[in-house]
Design a protein around this motif. Structure first.
Motif, short mmCIF file in Angstrom:
data_model
loop_
_atom_site.label_atom_id
_atom_site.label_comp_id
_atom_site.label_asym_id
_atom_site.label_seq_id
_atom_site.Cartn_x
_atom_site.Cartn_y
_atom_site.Cartn_z
N ASP A 61 30.12 -24.45 14.56
CA ASP A 61 29.86 -24.99 15.90
C ASP A 61 29.63 -26.50 15.81
O ASP A 61 28.51 -26.96 15.60
CB ASP A 61 28.64 -24.29 16.50
N ASN B 43 25.05 -22.95 9.44
CA ASN B 43 24.42 -23.92 10.34
C ASN B 43 23.48 -24.86 9.60
O ASN B 43 23.41 -26.05 9.90
CB ASN B 43 23.66 -23.20 11.45
N HIS C 101 18.77 -21.83 14.52
CA HIS C 101 20.11 -21.65 13.95
C HIS C 101 19.97 -21.53 12.43
O HIS C 101 20.25 -22.46 11.69
CB HIS C 101 21.00 -22.84 14.33
N TYR D 45 26.13 -29.43 15.85
CA TYR D 45 25.85 -30.47 14.87
C TYR D 45 25.84 -31.86 15.51
O TYR D 45 25.02 -32.71 15.14
CB TYR D 45 26.86 -30.41 13.74
#
Length: 207
Positions: A2, A144, A139, A6
């Motif tokens: 994702d 992640n 997360h 970030y």
């Protein structure tokens, strides 16, 4: 992976740590140093920040578990702290929350200011650490955590380059320009703090 997460995390670090707002402090703390010494101070300070935040990312959830603190409670506490620092930034200040007057006097008498007070508590302060713990707990997958770790490393590199150019940037922007950027970062940071608090309250009262 994702990327939005970030990027949001990276922008949050910029807003909370606010390296632009720290430029006057960095110039002041290193005014007695040569250019080579100033660059070394910038390198050590940003390396220390990266190490502190990386340790926080991987140990944050364990710290919460150790003290039996729920994520929702920490969200509210961390969000409140972020909001308090943001209110200080909106007034064009770094905030007494990050460094008190006694620490400032001690800093002026120190030969090396890279780790204390520059890296800790001015950069990797309570607000940044709280934000990183909340993000890593929300997360917590390995993918992640690695992605956010890369974001921290990129932030450290960019912050180091910014500090190397500190005298030039400070001359170009002046106090007024730095204050404008600090206030803008404070507004963004306040929004982040309110969002974190709202998520914490929602965790306590899911209905």
């Amino acid at each position: 992976m994702d990327l939005t997460l970030y990027v949001k995390f990276f922008l949050g670090l910029i807003a909370i740590i606010n390296p632009f707002g720290l430029l006057p402090v960095f110039v002041s703390l290193t005014s007695h140093q040569t250019e080579a010494e100033r660059n070394q101070t910038a390198k050590v300070a940003n390396f220390a920040v990266v190490v502190i935040l990386l340790v926080t990312i991987f140990a944050g959830q364990h710290i919460l578990n150790l003290f039996s603190i729920s994520l929702s409670a920490f969200r509210i506490a961390g969000g409140t702290l972020i909001a308090i620092i943001a209110m200080s930034m909106l007034q064009g200040k770094l905030g007494e929350v990050k460094r008190n007057k006694e620490e400032g006097r001690e800093a002026s008498a120190m030969d090396s200011v890279a780790v204390v007070p520059l890296a800790l508590p001015l950069m990797a302060g309570p607000g940044a650490i709280s934000s990183v713990i909340v993000s890593s707990a929300e997360h917590s997958s390995l993918e992640n955590l690695i992605g956010m770790s890369i974001a921290i490393i990129v932030f450290g590199i960019l912050s180091f380059l910014l500090f190397r150019m500190a005298p030039i940037i400070f001359k170009l922007l002046g106090n007024t320009g730095i204050n404008v950027i600090t206030r803008l970062m404070g507004l963004l940071m306040l929004s982040i703090g309110i969002e974190v608090i709202a998520a914490g309250v929602k965790g306590f009262y899911p209905g």
